[in-house]
Design an enzyme around this catalytic site. Structure first.
Site, PDB file in Angstrom:
ATOM      1  N   ASN A   9       0.831  -1.125  -0.058  1.00 13.98           N
ATOM      2  CA  ASN A   9      -0.062  -0.209  -0.039  1.00 13.98           C
ATOM      3  C   ASN A   9       0.909   1.199  -0.041  1.00 13.98           C
ATOM      4  O   ASN A   9       1.607   1.484   1.134  1.00 13.98           O
ATOM      5  CB  ASN A   9      -1.031  -0.019   1.323  1.00 13.98           C
ATOM      6  N   TRP A  10       1.053   1.714  -1.295  1.00 17.30           N
ATOM      7  CA  TRP A  10       1.862   3.092  -1.283  1.00 17.30           C
ATOM      8  C   TRP A  10       1.479   4.251  -0.675  1.00 17.30           C
ATOM      9  O   TRP A  10       2.187   5.235  -0.643  1.00 17.30           O
ATOM     10  CB  TRP A  10       2.500   3.262  -2.526  1.00 17.30           C
ATOM     11  N   LYS A  11       0.003   4.386  -0.242  1.00 15.57           N
ATOM     12  CA  LYS A  11      -0.427   5.399   0.317  1.00 15.57           C
ATOM     13  C   LYS A  11      -0.409   6.737  -0.467  1.00 15.57           C
ATOM     14  O   LYS A  11       0.015   6.233  -1.756  1.00 15.57           O
ATOM     15  CB  LYS A  11       0.250   5.505   1.807  1.00 15.57           C
ATOM     16  N   HIS A  95      -9.666   1.499   4.594  1.00  8.42           N
ATOM     17  CA  HIS A  95      -8.218   1.395   5.297  1.00  8.42           C
ATOM     18  C   HIS A  95      -8.822   2.498   6.716  1.00  8.42           C
ATOM     19  O   HIS A  95      -9.351   3.526   6.416  1.00  8.42           O
ATOM     20  CB  HIS A  95      -7.311   1.877   4.536  1.00  8.42           C
ATOM     21  N   GLU A  97      -6.952   4.771   7.811  1.00 10.30           N
ATOM     22  CA  GLU A  97      -6.595   6.260   7.525  1.00 10.30           C
ATOM     23  C   GLU A  97      -8.019   6.815   6.762  1.00 10.30           C
ATOM     24  O   GLU A  97      -8.064   8.082   7.097  1.00 10.30           O
ATOM     25  CB  GLU A  97      -5.346   6.260   6.669  1.00 10.30           C
ATOM     26  N   GLU A 165      -5.706  -4.860  10.449  1.00  8.40           N
ATOM     27  CA  GLU A 165      -4.564  -3.871  10.701  1.00  8.40           C
ATOM     28  C   GLU A 165      -4.822  -3.161  12.194  1.00  8.40           C
ATOM     29  O   GLU A 165      -5.583  -2.171  12.078  1.00  8.40           O
ATOM     30  CB  GLU A 165      -4.630  -2.815   9.564  1.00  8.40           C
ATOM     31  N   GLY A 171       2.383   2.043  10.818  1.00 10.00           N
ATOM     32  CA  GLY A 171       3.227   3.193  10.848  1.00 10.00           C
ATOM     33  C   GLY A 171       3.993   3.559  12.169  1.00 10.00           C
ATOM     34  O   GLY A 171       4.681   4.625  12.276  1.00 10.00           O
ATOM     35  N   SER A 210       3.345  -2.262  10.443  1.00  9.33           N
ATOM     36  CA  SER A 210       4.529  -2.406  10.740  1.00  9.33           C
ATOM     37  C   SER A 210       5.459  -3.617  10.203  1.00  9.33           C
ATOM     38  O   SER A 210       6.172  -4.090  10.909  1.00  9.33           O
ATOM     39  CB  SER A 210       5.014  -2.162  11.827  1.00  9.33           C
ATOM     40  N   GLY A 231       2.675  -0.956   4.257  1.00  6.82           N
ATOM     41  CA  GLY A 231       2.954   0.137   3.901  1.00  6.82           C
ATOM     42  C   GLY A 231       4.315   0.622   3.824  1.00  6.82           C
ATOM     43  O   GLY A 231       4.744   0.426   2.642  1.00  6.82           O
ATOM     44  N   GLY A 232       4.877   1.291   4.737  1.00  6.78           N
ATOM     45  CA  GLY A 232       6.327   1.752   4.852  1.00  6.78           C
ATOM     46  C   GLY A 232       7.137   0.857   4.008  1.00  6.78           C
ATOM     47  O   GLY A 232       8.021   1.631   3.148  1.00  6.78           O
TER      48      GLY A 232
HETATM   49  P1  PGA Z   1       2.729   0.219   7.728  1.00  8.60           P
HETATM   50  O1  PGA Z   1       1.354   0.381   7.243  1.00  8.60           O
HETATM   51  O2  PGA Z   1       3.139  -1.039   6.958  1.00  8.60           O
HETATM   52  O3  PGA Z   1       3.615   1.235   7.363  1.00  8.60           O
HETATM   53  O4  PGA Z   1       2.418   0.182   9.224  1.00  8.60           O
HETATM   54  C1  PGA Z   1       0.399  -0.846   6.878  1.00  8.60           C
HETATM   55  C2  PGA Z   1      -0.851  -0.130   6.384  1.00  8.60           C
HETATM   56  O5  PGA Z   1      -1.200   0.868   6.416  1.00  8.60           O
HETATM   57  O6  PGA Z   1      -1.443  -0.719   5.271  1.00  8.60           O
END
Ligand code: PGA
Length: 248
Positions: A9-11, A95, A97, A165, A171, A210, A231-232
């Site tokens: 997930n590149w956000k 998600h 967010e 999640e 994050g 994470s 994500g990251g």
């Molecule tokens: P993260 O994000 O790996 O940076 O914790 C995961 C996500 O939000 O899908």
């Protein structure tokens, strides 16, 4: 046997050029056929270009969100038809967010899941509790509400993927222990068993929060964890391919 998924997930990261370069590095870095699926979710502006880059490869394309109508006067929104046209096979929905910053609710997520399935897109539906909710001991009731809400009125689960999640792990570098994650994954699978019977055995449940190449093996070894939403660590080819390599 469930096929694992590792989805990046590149956000809100990467220009078109950066996205294409990252997608190309991932495509070229994958070695041989696997028992799983690799998925990347670039931002909307890069979807078509990344879709072209990935054509004929083993990497599938996902969007990070969509609206629950095919077309119309919905300024600023993107429809499932447009996502299919750009080459998407998957779409991440609900998600945390989106729930936190853009007021998405179980009801709006449900409308999107229905529309995605109708359009032939596979939804990756995100659920998970906040830190506060975990401390209060209501993790299961929160996840129960989110899963039931997202799947309300949906009969066929074949194309649905769930991503657990925990919000406190996203994050933050604070990954859930494999035991903490497995507890919730097993709870979700039991709940789906209650709602859909034996279909629960086939549904993929990803862990997210994470995830790195250093912690994925332990998580993926758990009975009910079928891969990861990353994500990251998905923003660099080495980080992402390192995770995929641990799954094969
Ligand atoms: P993260 O994000 O790996 O940076 O914790 C995961 C996500 O939000 O899908």
């Amino acid at each position: 046997m469930r096929k694992w998924i590792v989805a990046g997930n590149w956000k809100m990261h990467n220009t078109i050029g950066e996205s294409v370069a990252l997608a190309r590095a991932i495509k070229e870095g994958l070695s041989g056929p696997t028992n799983g699926e690799v998925v990347v979710a670039p931002p909307f502006t890069a979807l078509a270009a990344v879709g072209d880059t990935l054509k004929g490869s083993a990497v599938a394309l996902a969007a990070q969100n969509m609206y629950c109508e095919d077309k119309g006067a919905f300024t600023g929104e993107i429809s499932p038809v447009m996502l299919k046209d750009a080459g998407c096979a998957y779409v991440i929905l609900g998600h945390s967010e989106r729930r936190k910053y853009f007021s998405e609710t179980d009801q709006s997520v449900n409308a999107k899941v229905k529309k995605a399935l109708a359009a032939g897109l596979k939804p990756i539906v995100c659920v998970g509790e906040t830190d506060e909710e975990r401390v209060q001991g209501v993790t299961q009731s929160v996840v129960d509400r989110q899963v039931r809400g997202a799947l309300a009125g949906i009969e066929k689960l074949d194309d649905v993927v769930i991503a657990y999640e925990p919000v406190w792990a996203i994050g933050t570098g604070k990954v859930a222990t494999s035991a903490q994650a497995e507890e919730v994954h097993a709870f979700i699978r039991d709940l789906i068993g209650e709602l859909y019977g034996s279909l629960s055995k086939g549904i993929r449940i990803l862990y997210g929060g994470s995830v790195t190449k250093d912690n994925i093996a332990e998580l993926a070894a758990m009975e009910d964890i079928d891969g990861a939403l990353v994500g990251g660590a998905s923003l660099k080819p080495d980080g992402f391919l390192g995770i995929v390599a641990k799954m094969t």
